[in-house]
Design an enzyme around this catalytic site. Structure first.
Site, short mmCIF file in Angstrom:
data_model
loop_
_atom_site.label_atom_id
_atom_site.label_comp_id
_atom_site.label_asym_id
_atom_site.label_seq_id
_atom_site.Cartn_x
_atom_site.Cartn_y
_atom_site.Cartn_z
N GLY A 1 -7.02 -6.21 10.83
CA GLY A 1 -6.69 -7.41 11.49
C GLY A 1 -5.05 -7.48 11.68
N GLY B 1 1.95 7.51 3.23
CA GLY B 1 2.16 6.55 4.41
C GLY B 1 0.89 6.44 5.13
N LEU C 1 1.00 -1.27 0.12
CA LEU C 1 -0.14 0.03 -0.12
C LEU C 1 0.88 1.21 -0.07
CD1 LEU C 1 -2.73 1.31 0.47
CD2 LEU C 1 -2.40 1.25 2.97
N GLU D 1 2.14 -0.56 10.06
CA GLU D 1 0.83 -1.07 9.92
C GLU D 1 -0.14 0.13 10.73
OE1 GLU D 1 -0.29 -5.08 10.01
OE2 GLU D 1 1.72 -5.74 9.52
N SER E 1 1.51 4.84 15.78
CA SER E 1 1.00 4.90 17.26
C SER E 1 -0.17 6.20 17.15
CB SER E 1 1.73 5.28 18.18
OG SER E 1 2.42 4.06 18.51
N ARG F 1 23.12 -11.88 38.14
CA ARG F 1 24.07 -10.71 38.06
C ARG F 1 24.35 -10.45 39.68
NH1 ARG F 1 28.57 -7.90 36.09
NH2 ARG F 1 28.19 -5.56 36.43
#
Lengths: 379, 263
Positions: free
Chosen positions: A241, A131, A125, A363, A366, A268
């Site tokens: 999805g 974008g 896409l 995808e 945020s 540690r």
């Protein structure tokens, strides 16, 4: 309300965990270092039907469900986020739209080999100027007799160059905005289709992220996916999805980093006792474990809704927003808890921190998730 | 061709934690797995099934109701069916009573060509059940197998020894116990998992179904008695550094070992 997984899902987790530990983990650091696409992981996943988990057996799938798929991405991503995204992009972004919008013939020709894992899929896409603003794509498809002629280019395509089958979005009518976009199934060997630049990335370095170039690429009319002009809707619902898959990847990265860190701080020693005995560090661990549990519930909830046929647009966006944020936060703190060691490639947490960042970007960034959530909440 | 694979569900000892106060195993929340050597046994059966036509692989287990999951996993890996011996009468069985029950179940299945078992279980570690089944059925057995070839009506097996190996030929039907070196077990496929849970691939049988007299199995049929179980005390030994050239160190070590009457 019932938080238990089905027996099938539990067994899928057990098998995926074992598979991830024994087959994927041993090569994760090396493929990251070399930026080498792990073809052997794809072949092994194909062998055990891991590349078609939520699809029916008659279409080459495993006959499983969305929750099992999410668990698979999570378990794989705990040890190797690269392999996690290969699995996620293939399943959610390539198989799913064909399963959902494809004709019976398209399912026979493309979904079956994809779900069997004989072929690898990708979703195209994004373009240099489109974008987050996906409606701004400039790739065009012009109908010419029984074919569409495709011209334009795509960038940042996950599995690009490695995949055999691409879901490509192009404008079929420039005057109609989002309603002028259509989706096409494009095989890698179509004349006029070539692979351009392969990105050299900060994280998920062994996954292939490529530019796709279409120059008078001839696509048979039968390869139009869904109806002409429905491409934008197909892209958006596919990404809904896909976000659950990426949220599961982010969750896995965070969980993997925390597991490594718990092991490290128990061993540690400083000031004569293990780091795990220091209360200030315990509180960091407690917060990380709590945030990961919250992320996990959001991810599973979104997968549950999808599985049950309930709306999941908002749930998927929330799951991805929170899981990606948590993955970035947790991996950063895990590097901190490893001290100087964490900054070296002798320990996996620096890789996990680099890998986590992309989950806040691809995808849907945020910020896109916040737009989706706000649009749902404010309507 | 019928192949029977005996599998045991065991706690995953990698996940077992020790109660620091009592020194006992914390079994709660410990996942159950198919005994690792039994997975090699199953894999060998499945390899034969992949290679030859008309091979039926039956996974057989004795255990509590939850052991059904181990059989489902075996079916998900490719076994045709699973049989679980589940009965209160079997509770408390030692290796003898267990092999008695399993041998009866095998007679109940009828025809078989090969029985595969793992060499030993990670919980009991006895390695007795496989050989005992062969004795009950009066068939040949080859234990500790790390290589196997099926040739018409016989097998050629590589049997591991501490410092070498035997190549053994035997006629079918026979019993084989598998080592980890025999093969690399496959994973259950995701499709296999979903199919294994469907329908009735697993049959549950009781002592009565097999016609076993109750005194032969369970605690009553077990000659073994556990008189006490305890955690051995960890003794911290005295550390002595033997210094000097390698030759002097070796001589020093021999002296120390002689003093301790070890050599």
């Amino acid at each position: 309300m019932d938080f238990t997984l089905s027996k099938e899902q539990e067994m899928v987790r057990k098998v995926m965990k074992e598979f991830a530990e024994k087959e994927v983990k041993p090569i994760a650091a090396d493929i990251d270092k070399r930026g080498r696409f792990p073809r052997e992981n794809v072949e092994k996943m194909a062998k055990y039907n891991m590349l078609g988990i939520p699809f029916p057996v008659e279409y080459g799938g495993a006959g499983g469900d969305d929750m099992a798929y999410v668990i698979a991405v999570e378990e794989i991503s705990k040890v190797c986020a690269t392999t996690g995204v290969i699995l996620s992009a293939h399943t959610s972004l390539a198989c799913w739209p064909i399963f959902t919008y494809g004709t019976e013939e398209q399912k026979q020709n493309y979904l079956i080999p994809l779900a069997r894992g004989e072929k690898l899929g990708a979703f195209a896409l994004t373009e240099p100027n489109a974008g987050t603003d996906a409606a701004g794509i400039q790739t065009v498809a012009v109908l010419d007799g029984n074919n569409y002629i495709l011209n334009g280019s795509k960038i940042f395509i996950t599995n690009g160059g490695q995949a055999d089958i691409y879901i490509v979005f192009a404008k079929t009518d420039k005057t109609k905005g989002t309603r002028g976009i259509s989706a096409f199934i494009v095989e890698k060997d179509r004349p006029g289709f070539s692979i351009g630049k392969i990105e050299d990335k900060m994280g998920i370095r062994a996954s292939s992220t490529a530019e796709l170039i279409f120059r008078d690429c001839i696509i048979p009319k039968e390869n139009l996916l869904g109806k002409e002009g429905k491409g934008f809707k197909i892209a958006m619902s596919t990404l809904d999805g896909g976000r659950i898959g990426i949220a599961a990847q982010a969750l896995g990265i965070g969980e993997g980093a925390l597991e490594e860190t718990i092991k490290f701080i128990k061993e540690r020693q400083q000031f004569g006792r293990p780091l795990a005995k220091f209360q200030g560090l315990q509180w960091m661990i407690a917060d990380m474990a709590t945030n990961l549990e919250a992320a996990r519930l959001l991810v599973y909830r979104a997968a549950f809704n999808k599985m049950k046929g309930l709306p999941y647009n908002k749930e998927a966006a929330m799951a991805k927003l929170f899981a990606a944020n948590t993955a970035m936060d947790v991996t950063t703190k895990c590097v901190q808890l490893h001290g100087g060691y964490g900054y070296t490639k002798d320990y996996p947490v620096e890789r996990m921190m680099r890998d986590a960042k992309i989950t806040e970007i691809y995808e849907g960034t945020s910020q896109v998730q916040q737009m989706v959530i706000a649009a749902n909440v404010l309507k | 061709m019928n192949i029977i694979v005996c599998i045991k569900q065991v706690p995953d000892t990698n996940e077992v934690k020790i109660d620091p106060d009592k020194g006992t195993l914390i079994r709660e929340g410990v996942p159950s797995i198919i005994n690792p050597d039994d997975k090699n046994a199953l894999e060998e059966a499945l390899r034969i099934k992949d290679e030859y036509e008309d091979v039926r692989v039956i996974a057989l287990s004795m255990g509590p109701a939850q052991a059904e999951l181990a059989l489902i996993e075996a079916v998900a890996m490719g076994a045709d069916e699973g049989i679980l011996l589940n009965d209160k009468a079997f509770a408390g069985s030692d290796t003898w009573a267990t092999s008695t029950a399993l041998a009866e179940a095998i007679k109940n299945i009828g025809e078989f060509d090969i029985i595969f078992c793992g060499q030993q279980a990670i919980d009991g570690d006895t390695g007795q059940v496989g050989p005992q089944i062969a004795e009950h059925l009066n068939i040949p057995q080859i234990t500790y197998v790390e290589g196997l070839k099926l040739e018409a009506s016989k097998v050629r097996a590589k049997r591991r020894l501490e410092d070498g190996y035997f190549i053994i030929e035997a006629e079918l039907p026979l019993l084989i116990t598998a080592t980890k070196a025999l093969n690399q077990p496959r994973y259950p496929s995701i499709r296999g998992i979903y199919e294994a849970f469907k329908g009735d691939r697993i049959k549950v049988l009781t002592a009565k179904d097999l016609g076993i007299e109750e005194y032969k199995v369970g605690l009553k049929g077990s000659p073994t008695r556990v008189s006490r179980s305890f955690t051995p005390e960890l003794k911290a030994g005295d550390l002595v550094m033997i210094e000097g050239s390698p030759k002097e160190q070796a001589e020093g070590l021999i002296v120390k070992l002689r003093e301790a009457r070890i050599i």
